[in-house]
Design an enzyme around this catalytic site. Structure first.
Site, short mmCIF file in Angstrom:
data_model
loop_
_atom_site.label_atom_id
_atom_site.label_comp_id
_atom_site.label_asym_id
_atom_site.label_seq_id
_atom_site.Cartn_x
_atom_site.Cartn_y
_atom_site.Cartn_z
N ASN A 22 -10.45 -41.96 35.66
CA ASN A 22 -10.36 -42.91 34.55
C ASN A 22 -9.40 -44.00 34.99
O ASN A 22 -8.19 -43.78 35.06
CB ASN A 22 -9.84 -42.20 33.30
CG ASN A 22 -9.55 -43.19 32.19
OD1 ASN A 22 -10.06 -44.31 32.18
ND2 ASN A 22 -8.70 -42.79 31.25
N LYS A 25 -8.68 -46.72 33.43
CA LYS A 25 -8.04 -47.44 32.31
C LYS A 25 -8.16 -48.95 32.53
O LYS A 25 -9.20 -49.40 33.01
CB LYS A 25 -6.58 -47.01 32.16
CG LYS A 25 -6.42 -45.48 32.25
CD LYS A 25 -5.04 -45.03 31.91
CE LYS A 25 -4.90 -43.56 32.23
NZ LYS A 25 -3.86 -42.90 31.48
N HIS A 44 -10.63 -40.72 24.35
CA HIS A 44 -9.41 -40.62 25.15
C HIS A 44 -8.19 -40.78 24.24
O HIS A 44 -8.23 -41.55 23.26
CB HIS A 44 -9.41 -41.70 26.24
CG HIS A 44 -8.33 -41.49 27.24
ND1 HIS A 44 -7.04 -41.88 27.02
CD2 HIS A 44 -8.34 -40.88 28.46
CE1 HIS A 44 -6.30 -41.54 28.07
NE2 HIS A 44 -7.06 -40.94 28.95
N GLU A 70 -5.59 -42.41 24.46
CA GLU A 70 -5.11 -43.79 24.28
C GLU A 70 -5.95 -44.52 23.22
O GLU A 70 -5.43 -45.37 22.50
CB GLU A 70 -5.12 -44.53 25.63
CG GLU A 70 -4.00 -44.01 26.53
CD GLU A 70 -4.28 -44.07 28.01
OE1 GLU A 70 -5.20 -44.80 28.44
OE2 GLU A 70 -3.58 -43.35 28.76
N GLU A 126 -6.92 -32.85 27.49
CA GLU A 126 -5.84 -33.66 28.04
C GLU A 126 -4.64 -33.62 27.10
O GLU A 126 -4.58 -34.39 26.13
CB GLU A 126 -6.30 -35.11 28.20
CG GLU A 126 -7.49 -35.29 29.11
CD GLU A 126 -7.51 -36.69 29.69
OE1 GLU A 126 -7.41 -36.81 30.90
OE2 GLU A 126 -7.61 -37.65 28.92
N GLY A 171 -0.07 -39.45 32.24
CA GLY A 171 0.71 -40.55 32.80
C GLY A 171 2.20 -40.31 32.82
O GLY A 171 2.98 -41.24 33.02
N SER A 205 -1.71 -35.91 34.60
CA SER A 205 -0.93 -35.92 35.84
C SER A 205 -1.50 -35.00 36.93
O SER A 205 -0.73 -34.32 37.62
CB SER A 205 0.54 -35.60 35.53
OG SER A 205 1.08 -36.57 34.64
#
Ligand code: PEP
Length: 246
Positions: free
Chosen positions: A9, A11, A95, A97, A164, A170, A209
């Site tokens: 991904n 992003k 996701h 985010e 996730e 991240g 990560s």
């Protein structure tokens, strides 16, 4: 036996030019990998270039997001048909985010997933708890809700699930292989309630990560079928090492 699935991904990273540079380096590094599904989700503008460059290779392309309407006055959005016509077979939905910064609810994500599947896209559906939800003992409640509401009235065909934990995305903090396995086993149990024996065939990816030095141990767990990789997927060298985790 579930076939491993390793997805990138990107992003909001990489221009079209940088996308082309990545594939020039990456494709030769993974050309001999036959037993892993390899998927890369670049920004939408880079999808056509990525599709063109990966044609005939062992790498497939995914969108990162879509809107659920077929077309209309929805400035800035792209539809499932647009993604498919660009030659892109997958999309990510849900996701963290998108959930966090764009306030996407389970109900909204349910509409997106239905629209994607109805158009013929395959969906990587993301779920995961925040740190405060984990610390508050709410992991099962949160994951259970995200699955039952997000996947309401949706069939198992063409779904890949990505677990996730938000606190691991991240941050450089990875869930331990045991934490990942516990969550994946719970998720598979929930999927069994939704889909019966079909849940045994669904791939559940871990994301948060993932790096070349931790992927092998994560992948050794029985319910971890793959990875969704952000930061470490941006460099051809590190992502190819993750793809070649064996
Ligand atoms: C992600 O973007 O889905 C992700 C897991 O990112 P990272 O690998 O950087 O934690």
């Amino acid at each position: 036996m579930r076939r491993p699935f390793i997805s990138a991904n990107w992003k909001m990273y990489k221009t079209i030019k940088q996308t082309a540079e990545f594939f020039k380096e990456f494709l030769p590094l993974v050309k001999d990998v036959k037993d892993v599904d390899i998927v890369i989700a670049p920004p939408a503008l880079s999808i056509p270039k990525a599709v063109e460059l990966t044609k005939g290779s062992n790498v497939e392309i995914s969108a990162q997001n879509l809107y659920f309407e077929k077309e209309g006055a929805f400035t800035g959005e792209i539809s499932a048909d647009m993604i498919l016509e660009a030659g892109c077979p997958y999309t990510i939905v849900g996701h963290s985010e998108r959930r966090q910064y764009f306030n996407e609810s389970d109900e909204f994500l349910n509409k997106k997933t239905k629209a994607a599947l109805a158009a013929g896209l395959k969906v990587i559906f993301c779920i995961g708890e925040t740190l405060s939800e984990r610390e508050g003992g709410k992991i099962e409640e949160v994951l259970g809700r995200q699955l039952t509401e997000g996947l309401k009235d949706i069939s198992a065909d063409k779904l890949v699930i990505a677990y996730e934990p938000v606190w691991a995305i991240g941050t450089g903090v990875t869930a331990s292989p045991e934490q990942a396995q516990d969550a994946h086993a719970f998720v598979r149990g929930k999927l069994k309630a939704l889909y019966g024996v079909k849940a045994d065939d669904l791939r559940i990816l871990y994301g948060g990560s993932v790096k070349p030095n931790n992927v092998k141990e994560l992948m050794s767990k029985p319910d971890v079928d793959g990875a969704l990789v952000g930061g470490a997927s941006l460099k051809a060298d590190s992502f190819s090492q993750i793809v070649k985790f064996k």
